[in-house]
Design a protein around this motif. Structure first.
Motif, PDB file in Angstrom:
ATOM      1  N   ALA A 124       0.797  -1.215   0.000  1.00 61.90           N
ATOM      2  CA  ALA A 124       0.000   0.000   0.000  1.00 61.90           C
ATOM      3  C   ALA A 124       0.831   1.266   0.000  1.00 61.90           C
ATOM      4  O   ALA A 124       0.330   2.321  -0.370  1.00 61.90           O
ATOM      5  CB  ALA A 124      -0.936   0.022   1.229  1.00 61.90           C
ATOM      6  N   ASP A 125       2.098   1.209   0.411  1.00 63.03           N
ATOM      7  CA  ASP A 125       2.885   2.447   0.480  1.00 63.03           C
ATOM      8  C   ASP A 125       4.038   2.380  -0.503  1.00 63.03           C
ATOM      9  O   ASP A 125       4.540   1.310  -0.866  1.00 63.03           O
ATOM     10  CB  ASP A 125       3.406   2.671   1.898  1.00 63.03           C
ATOM     11  N   GLU A 126       4.475   3.563  -0.907  1.00 68.92           N
ATOM     12  CA  GLU A 126       5.489   3.686  -1.951  1.00 68.92           C
ATOM     13  C   GLU A 126       6.826   3.083  -1.531  1.00 68.92           C
ATOM     14  O   GLU A 126       7.506   2.437  -2.333  1.00 68.92           O
ATOM     15  CB  GLU A 126       5.669   5.162  -2.313  1.00 68.92           C
ATOM     16  N   ALA A 127       7.233   3.277  -0.289  1.00 69.71           N
ATOM     17  CA  ALA A 127       8.536   2.783   0.169  1.00 69.71           C
ATOM     18  C   ALA A 127       8.615   1.262   0.070  1.00 69.71           C
ATOM     19  O   ALA A 127       9.622   0.708  -0.388  1.00 69.71           O
ATOM     20  CB  ALA A 127       8.795   3.236   1.599  1.00 69.71           C
ATOM     21  N   SER A 128       7.568   0.567   0.493  1.00 67.52           N
ATOM     22  CA  SER A 128       7.573  -0.898   0.428  1.00 67.52           C
ATOM     23  C   SER A 128       7.593  -1.387  -1.006  1.00 67.52           C
ATOM     24  O   SER A 128       8.250  -2.385  -1.328  1.00 67.52           O
ATOM     25  CB  SER A 128       6.344  -1.456   1.152  1.00 67.52           C
ATOM     26  N   ARG A 129       6.884  -0.679  -1.876  1.00 66.82           N
ATOM     27  CA  ARG A 129       6.894  -1.069  -3.282  1.00 66.82           C
ATOM     28  C   ARG A 129       8.288  -0.922  -3.884  1.00 66.82           C
ATOM     29  O   ARG A 129       8.746  -1.765  -4.664  1.00 66.82           O
ATOM     30  CB  ARG A 129       5.876  -0.234  -4.068  1.00 66.82           C
ATOM     31  N   GLU A 130       8.984   0.163  -3.535  1.00 66.06           N
ATOM     32  CA  GLU A 130      10.327   0.378  -4.077  1.00 66.06           C
ATOM     33  C   GLU A 130      11.285  -0.709  -3.611  1.00 66.06           C
ATOM     34  O   GLU A 130      12.137  -1.176  -4.382  1.00 66.06           O
ATOM     35  CB  GLU A 130      10.835   1.765  -3.677  1.00 66.06           C
ATOM     36  N   VAL A 131      11.172  -1.121  -2.338  1.00 61.69           N
ATOM     37  CA  VAL A 131      12.024  -2.195  -1.833  1.00 61.69           C
ATOM     38  C   VAL A 131      11.742  -3.491  -2.594  1.00 61.69           C
ATOM     39  O   VAL A 131      12.666  -4.216  -2.993  1.00 61.69           O
ATOM     40  CB  VAL A 131      11.806  -2.400  -0.324  1.00 61.69           C
ATOM     41  N   PHE A 132      10.465  -3.791  -2.810  1.00 62.74           N
ATOM     42  CA  PHE A 132      10.117  -5.001  -3.556  1.00 62.74           C
ATOM     43  C   PHE A 132      10.678  -4.958  -4.960  1.00 62.74           C
ATOM     44  O   PHE A 132      11.260  -5.943  -5.458  1.00 62.74           O
ATOM     45  CB  PHE A 132       8.594  -5.171  -3.619  1.00 62.74           C
ATOM     46  N   VAL A 133      10.545  -3.824  -5.652  1.00 63.16           N
ATOM     47  CA  VAL A 133      11.041  -3.706  -7.024  1.00 63.16           C
ATOM     48  C   VAL A 133      12.553  -3.887  -7.063  1.00 63.16           C
ATOM     49  O   VAL A 133      13.096  -4.555  -7.955  1.00 63.16           O
ATOM     50  CB  VAL A 133      10.631  -2.346  -7.631  1.00 63.16           C
ATOM     51  N   ASN A 134      13.266  -3.287  -6.088  1.00 66.36           N
ATOM     52  CA  ASN A 134      14.723  -3.442  -6.045  1.00 66.36           C
ATOM     53  C   ASN A 134      15.119  -4.910  -5.961  1.00 66.36           C
ATOM     54  O   ASN A 134      15.993  -5.384  -6.695  1.00 66.36           O
ATOM     55  CB  ASN A 134      15.293  -2.682  -4.839  1.00 66.36           C
ATOM     56  N   TRP A 135      14.485  -5.651  -5.057  1.00 63.98           N
ATOM     57  CA  TRP A 135      14.872  -7.047  -4.865  1.00 63.98           C
ATOM     58  C   TRP A 135      14.347  -7.947  -5.970  1.00 63.98           C
ATOM     59  O   TRP A 135      14.906  -9.025  -6.219  1.00 63.98           O
ATOM     60  CB  TRP A 135      14.433  -7.526  -3.491  1.00 63.98           C
ATOM     61  N   PHE A 136      13.306  -7.534  -6.651  1.00 63.13           N
ATOM     62  CA  PHE A 136      12.872  -8.266  -7.841  1.00 63.13           C
ATOM     63  C   PHE A 136      13.971  -8.227  -8.900  1.00 63.13           C
ATOM     64  O   PHE A 136      14.320  -9.256  -9.498  1.00 63.13           O
ATOM     65  CB  PHE A 136      11.577  -7.674  -8.401  1.00 63.13           C
ATOM     66  N   PHE A 137      14.510  -7.030  -9.146  1.00 68.02           N
ATOM     67  CA  PHE A 137      15.559  -6.919 -10.156  1.00 68.02           C
ATOM     68  C   PHE A 137      16.855  -7.570  -9.682  1.00 68.02           C
ATOM     69  O   PHE A 137      17.630  -8.082 -10.495  1.00 68.02           O
ATOM     70  CB  PHE A 137      15.791  -5.458 -10.529  1.00 68.02           C
ATOM     71  N   PHE A 138      17.103  -7.569  -8.373  1.00 67.39           N
ATOM     72  CA  PHE A 138      18.266  -8.296  -7.864  1.00 67.39           C
ATOM     73  C   PHE A 138      18.158  -9.775  -8.211  1.00 67.39           C
ATOM     74  O   PHE A 138      19.119 -10.393  -8.693  1.00 67.39           O
ATOM     75  CB  PHE A 138      18.379  -8.117  -6.346  1.00 67.39           C
ATOM     76  N   SER A 139      16.994 -10.351  -7.962  1.00 68.30           N
ATOM     77  CA  SER A 139      16.801 -11.773  -8.273  1.00 68.30           C
ATOM     78  C   SER A 139      16.894 -12.016  -9.771  1.00 68.30           C
ATOM     79  O   SER A 139      17.416 -13.047 -10.223  1.00 68.30           O
ATOM     80  CB  SER A 139      15.446 -12.251  -7.738  1.00 68.30           C
ATOM     81  N   LEU A 140      16.404 -11.056 -10.579  1.00 66.83           N
ATOM     82  CA  LEU A 140      16.471 -11.203 -12.030  1.00 66.83           C
ATOM     83  C   LEU A 140      17.917 -11.236 -12.513  1.00 66.83           C
ATOM     84  O   LEU A 140      18.302 -12.069 -13.342  1.00 66.83           O
ATOM     85  CB  LEU A 140      15.704 -10.058 -12.698  1.00 66.83           C
TER      86      LEU A 140
END
Length: 529
Positions: A124-140
């Protein structure tokens, strides 16, 4: 050293990214069909390496077609007609292979970028979404690194069946995990394609092009705005509890930006039923739909400024192979790095940079400055790192040419320039660090700024950007080779460094364009909880 220029993109698959990414942008959500397509494609692809009936027979041992001269005769017999020692694949075998690759391509293109939007939708909040996106690309990046090293090694040294088999098992585990958690995800199914609303706005505005705009807000249709807000998904807070986003239920008012489009929401006689609902969807739209299209128009300049970022990666991935073939690639006395494997250093640098940025750099900057870098600042840093990567690549190539000249290896076929190929790592590391800055930031920006009805398509726009950038890289290499003498077949007689300098200059101009677009763009206010 001689060698033909190639276009080895290395990252992603542009032929599959563009159509599949475009489809993901149109459908706007993670579909089970895309997951099943990738899974279903890997099964027959693995079987082609296991079942003899799905692949041609191994090539027969080759022997000379000519008789060896002997002392008994004055001359040997004429050479026998030659034939290929390898069996040509049958039409059935080709069909199975191509269908498998097509299914895998559709699966990758349809899930890679919609997955990140689907995951970001859970917070629901922007900060948590940014953390998720960062680690998504890390895994990629980490997975690409493993695929380009471990899997390739197994295929070359153990067997193709092992390489494909490991990929198949990994996909089975991922699909099983996805199915287990499916009932816990917040997945709002779109009511048709969100881009249909855009087409309706354009059609309605064109049909009413001769109708004068009204100064009264009451003359514009906004009845469905509050209903659209109620359809928004429940999202997850950082504590992973369901919590609906709060929306203003007040009707959306038309803005003065591209006023012509406001005509699509202007109510004229015959546009509505007696009940007040829309009678002609292709002649009347809501003010919310009109403003959604305006938002996309505002984003397009920023989106176009990031297309360039895929261009230097594609060019560097092609030319670095040719450079590495002429350099000393030995690591110790028993191992030599394959020329095509240097691209993995970009994946390695990207994975390491994302982890450092998310866990070290951004927290330190937040403590020192009281805030983390903005999304625009992160994207800008990615632009600058890309430019620095091209400058570093130009300097490395200039040094390689200088050593080749001084050691007289210019016209010697297969001669090795006495310069370590590890010098190529630095340019790849800079470009990888730049991607770590700008790729997650771009996805977060599009997700935050895209209209609610199009958020599922936000991340898929990255697939289109990457595909266009790689296609442009192939075009640039071809144009430069045709119009200049920089890229001859023997690169020791060329000027690859000039190609990198050209890309650095283009990157500088593009960075200025990005800064102008970012300065002029007005971001939407963040939703506070």
């Amino acid at each position: 050293m001689g060698g033909e220029l190639t276009h080895d993109e290395g990252e992603g698959d542009p032929p599959t990214l563009f159509p599949a990414g475009l489809r993901a942008a149109i459908t706007g959500r993670l579909e089970d069909k895309r997951v099943r397509a990738r899974f279903g494609g890997l099964i027959p692809l693995t079987l082609t390496s296991i079942l003899p009936s799905l692949r041609p027979s191994p090539c027969a041992p080759t022997s000379s077609p000519c008789e060896t001269p002997s002392a008994e005769t004055l001359r040997p017999s004429p050479c026998a007609p030659t034939s290929s020692p390898c069996e040509t694949p049958s039409a059935f075998q080709y069909t199975v292979l191509y269908i498998s690759l097509a299914l895998v391509g559709v699966g990758i293109g349809g899930t890679r970028f919609t997955t990140v939007a689907f995951g970001a939708n859970q917070f629901a909040d922007e900060a948590s979404r940014e953390v998720f996106v960062n680690w998504f690309f890390f895994s990629l990046y980490a997975v690409n690194l493993l695929a380009s090293t471990v899997i390739v090694y197994l295929q070359d040294n153990v067997g193709w069946a092992w390489g494909y088999g490991i990929c198949l098992v990994a996909n089975i585990i991922s699909v099983f995990t996805f199915i287990i958690g499916k009932w816990h995800y917040q997945d709002v199914r779109p009511q048709g394609s969100p881009f249909t609303g855009i087409a309706r706005v354009l059609a309605a505005a064109i049909r009413k092009r001769r109708v004068a705009l009204s100064p009264s807000f009451d003359d514009y249709f906004s009845q469905d705005d509050s209903e659209m807000a109620k359809k928004e998904p429940c999202l997850l807070t950082p504590k992973f509890k369901l919590r609906p986003l709060s929306f203003s239920l007040s009707a959306t008012r038309s803005t003065n930006f591209v006023q012509f489009l406001n005509k699509a929401a202007l109510v004229v006689e015959g546009d509505t039923h007696s009940s007040g609902s829309i009678a002609k969807p292709w002649r009347l739209c809501t003010t919310q739909q009109v403003e959604d299209l305006k938002t996309l128009i505002k984003i397009l300049p920023l989106w176009s400024s990031n297309i360039y970022l895929g261009l230097p990666i594609g060019v560097q991935g092609s030319l670095a192979i040719l450079e590495a073939l002429t350099m000393d690639r030995r690591l110790g006395s028993h191992f030599s790095i394959p020329a095509s494997s240097f691209f993995v250093f970009l994946f390695l640098a990207g994975a390491i940079s994302i982890a450092l940025l998310d866990r070290v750099v951004y927290p330190i900057l937040h403590k020192l400055l009281g805030r983390s870098p903005t999304l625009f600042q992160r994207i800008g840093a990615g632009h600058l790192a890309s430019i620095m990567g091209m400058v570093a690549a130009a300097l490395v190539e200039a040094r390689r040419l200088s050593i080749a000249h001084s050691h007289g290896t210019m016209d010697q076929l297969n001669a090795t320039v006495p310069m370590s190929a590890l010098w190529l790592v630095a340019p790849f590391a800079l470009v990888g660090a730049g991607e770590a800055c700008q790729l997650p930031a771009q996805v977060s920006f599009y997700f935050e700024e895209f209209p609610a009805s199009l958020k599922g398509s936000a991340a898929a726009m990255m697939a289109v950007i990457i595909a266009i950038g790689f296609y442009l890289s192939a075009a640039v290499v071809t144009i430069v080779k045709i119009s200049t003498s920089w890229l001859p077949n023997d690169i020791n007689n060329g000027r690859i460094d000039n190609v990198f300098w050209m890309l650095a200059v283009l990157g500088a101009f593009n960075f200025c364009y990005f800064v102008i677009c970012a300065k002029l763009y007005k971001r939407k206010p963040s939703i506070k909880h």
